[in-house]
Design a protein around this motif. Structure first.
Motif, PDB file in Angstrom:
ATOM      1  N   VAL A   1       0.867  -1.180   0.000  1.00  0.00           N
ATOM      2  CA  VAL A   1       0.000   0.000   0.000  1.00  0.00           C
ATOM      3  C   VAL A   1       0.903   1.228   0.000  1.00  0.00           C
TER       4      VAL A   1
ATOM      5  N   ARG B   1       1.787   5.254  -0.150  1.00  0.00           N
ATOM      6  CA  ARG B   1       1.386   6.657   0.009  1.00  0.00           C
ATOM      7  C   ARG B   1       2.457   7.440  -0.734  1.00  0.00           C
TER       8      ARG B   1
ATOM      9  N   TYR C   1       6.060   5.788  -1.420  1.00  0.00           N
ATOM     10  CA  TYR C   1       6.576   4.938  -0.340  1.00  0.00           C
ATOM     11  C   TYR C   1       5.547   3.909   0.139  1.00  0.00           C
ATOM     12  N   VAL C   2       6.060   2.753   0.574  1.00  0.00           N
ATOM     13  CA  VAL C   2       5.183   1.688   1.074  1.00  0.00           C
ATOM     14  C   VAL C   2       4.811   1.984   2.523  1.00  0.00           C
ATOM     15  N   GLU C   3       3.526   2.288   2.741  1.00  0.00           N
ATOM     16  CA  GLU C   3       3.063   2.616   4.091  1.00  0.00           C
ATOM     17  C   GLU C   3       2.572   1.377   4.834  1.00  0.00           C
ATOM     18  N   SER C   4       1.909   0.462   4.134  1.00  0.00           N
ATOM     19  CA  SER C   4       1.341  -0.722   4.771  1.00  0.00           C
ATOM     20  C   SER C   4       1.487  -1.922   3.839  1.00  0.00           C
TER      21      SER C   4
ATOM     22  N   ARG D   1      -9.463  -4.715   1.913  1.00  0.00           N
ATOM     23  CA  ARG D   1      -8.733  -3.809   1.032  1.00  0.00           C
ATOM     24  C   ARG D   1      -7.797  -4.505   0.064  1.00  0.00           C
TER      25      ARG D   1
ATOM     26  N   ASN E   1      -7.651  11.050  -0.344  1.00  0.00           N
ATOM     27  CA  ASN E   1      -7.769  11.744   0.938  1.00  0.00           C
ATOM     28  C   ASN E   1      -9.149  12.411   1.050  1.00  0.00           C
ATOM     29  N   HIS E   2      -9.336  13.177   2.144  1.00  0.00           N
ATOM     30  CA  HIS E   2     -10.662  13.764   2.388  1.00  0.00           C
ATOM     31  C   HIS E   2     -11.006  14.842   1.363  1.00  0.00           C
ATOM     32  N   HIS E   3     -10.041  15.199   0.517  1.00  0.00           N
ATOM     33  CA  HIS E   3     -10.330  16.123  -0.590  1.00  0.00           C
ATOM     34  C   HIS E   3     -10.656  15.338  -1.862  1.00  0.00           C
TER      35      HIS E   3
ATOM     36  N   LYS F   1      -8.695  13.474  -3.407  1.00  0.00           N
ATOM     37  CA  LYS F   1      -7.505  13.546  -4.253  1.00  0.00           C
ATOM     38  C   LYS F   1      -6.719  12.243  -4.071  1.00  0.00           C
TER      39      LYS F   1
ATOM     40  N   VAL G   1      -3.786  10.021  -3.279  1.00  0.00           N
ATOM     41  CA  VAL G   1      -2.532  10.211  -2.556  1.00  0.00           C
ATOM     42  C   VAL G   1      -1.752   8.900  -2.423  1.00  0.00           C
TER      43      VAL G   1
END
Lengths: 333, 333
Positions: free
Chosen positions: B8, B10, B13-16, B283, B317-319, B321, B323
């Protein structure tokens, strides 16, 4: 790579598994205990909020705008969008004389289900103030007003406000600015990637501010006290951050981050704990935090009993009957 | 233990990370390809529904009650509680002359958000018919009525209906009854734990019924056809099962199970695919299923293009958009 941290049982059998890492360091950054990979690098997400609130205090903005501890606490929050949170964020905006529409955190319904349902029933579309990050964004607007910066572009990395964030997070976590991973957070602002052990170090230092640069020390005392004396403002009803700080009565400062990050600082002890569940799901996180605190001897049986639903989480079916449970399967070493 | 299946990201970069296992077998149970552990044992959950619907057909109940393919499809569903699903389940209950209150599946709001919000706005509390499993429970009540069994205790393991379920799932997946793990499903009925490769075998056989015991063969043809010709009844709006079967136009029968299980049978090919994401979160699952189908050469570029949102899922994200994104990191071997 993380190790197996939590087994999810259905009846007597393991149905699912959460992997991840746990790291405990002292305020000098020395590794005390761990499970998994202390160098696992990921984004700190909202666990950075208490650090990002420090400038509001040390700059003098807190005094100029006469901000209260409750308002400081909501600046550090990933709040549930309950009335208490909305009122407190509105109070900050009133003091700095900025309209709600200037909050650029984006929109989602309140985490608190009755609050979300009340909006639906009333036919009200949620606005940015209901976003869990609206307190942090109110803090960012506070700093923009105080320093006379443009309040329209404050979420961009090049804006002086975000450069200030970069500096304070770098200073507190001891990660050079150019070594951060940079990404965009859920609420649109820059977010910082770093090894788990540096997140733990940041919280160790927040809990024992003499290990911080001098300019941050008093601010760290004020911010952490604001959080643990107003835990309801930091998260909300039935939320772990709130219940943990309420039960621990000033012994910890704690903050969750999205994608299953969690950080705890043990006040006056100069010990910081950071957890990441690799899959980014919240389910495995809280039991891991409490098991780690248990292994460290930093939570009592009485305190654990009050946090039983987080320490011994159960799986219920649609009949509200318990059909499974979560069990941690690691020991800190 | 599973292997890394999905990263996953972000930004860059791999966040999860999601771990898990993928297994592909033929209708004789021979391993064709895999990633992770083909012997990983977990609960099949709702992916068993198409198998559990077979008795409705081979018993003669389908004919007696004049059930339609749409009604058979919703019996195999984890539906979203949309109007089309509720109407279809009500139609079954009318045909068998059993009131809604006899559905013992428990209650949750519809998965389909506009449907859930419509109930809130109308001040209507959801009832058991809105539960995603109400079609399966209507099938179970159909069998009870047909065989003259008690309809009040049908969710208990000792009830002849559940003994019949145990037998058909054992026969189709080739797991001896006494080797199943037994637990309680979200909707209160017994649920069966088995190695992933046996789930894949079950779907390989459903897709090429000559490998099933004779009494199940015609029923398997009728059930799978009911599902892939009525994919909207099997899940709902913007749901993967529905969109996958709609795009694949009769080439697959596919069903999700809770805790991130997924099974696909490739019609006439006698190939079965089973996926488990270890963490149980949805997910990571869909991109893994599609990447596996790609590796097997069993989905075309045009079909993948129509399923782009599942093959190339993004993090917004909450916009609203983009990410981040999810990328599979395995190759079937």
């Amino acid at each position: 790579m993380g190790k197996e941290l939590v087994h999810v049982y259905r009846g007597q059998y393991v149905e699912s598994i959460h992997y991840g890492s746990v790291v405990v360091v002292n305020a000098e950054g020395e590794l005390i205990k761990s499970a998994g990979d202390p160098d696992f690098k990921t984004f700190i997400r909202s666990a950075a909020k208490p650090i990002q609130a420090l400038p509001v205090v040390y700059s003098g903005a807190m005094e100029k705008y006469n901000l209260t501890p409750r308002e400081l606490a909501v600046m550090c929050a990933s709040h549930s969008g309950e009335e208490i949170h909305i009122e407190t964020v509105r109070s900050i905006l009133k003091k700095i004389n900025v309209p709600e529409e200037k909050l650029l955190c984006g929109v989602h319904p309140p985490y608190h289900k009755p609050s979300a349902e009340a909006l639906i029933k009333a036919g009200i579309e949620p606005t940015s103030i209901y976003c869990n990050c609206s307190g942090k964004h109110a803090a960012m607007l506070t700093l923009c007003m105080y320093f006379g910066w443009d309040i329209d572009g404050y979420i961009e990395l090049k804006h002086p406000l975000q450069q200030m964030m970069l500096e304070v997070v770098s200073d507190v976590t001891d990660v050079p600015k150019d070594e951060f991973w940079l990404g965009v957070d859920g609420c649109g602002v820059p977010v910082f990637g770093m090894p788990l052990k540096n997140m733990a170090l940041g919280f160790a230092r927040l809990s024992k501010p003499e290990y911080l640069k001098e300019k941050y020390r008093n601010a760290a005392r004020i911010i952490t006290e604001a959080m643990y004396t107003n835990p309801m403002l930091v998260a909300g009803t039935d939320r772990f951050c709130t219940d943990l700080m309420r039960v621990m009565k000033g012994k910890v400062v704690a903050k969750a981050g999205a994608e299953a990050v969690y950080c705890v600082g043990f006040m006056d002890k100069g010990i910081g704990l950071a957890v990441k569940i690799d899959d980014g799901g919240r389910r495995g996180r809280e039991v891991v935090v409490l098991k780690a605190m248990e292994d460290l001897g930093l939570i009592s049986k009485e305190e654990l009993a009050q946090l039983r639903k987080y320490r011994h989480p159960v799986i219920k079916n649609h009949h509200n009957k318990v059909v499974g449970e979560l069990k941690p399967v690691f020991t800190l070493k």
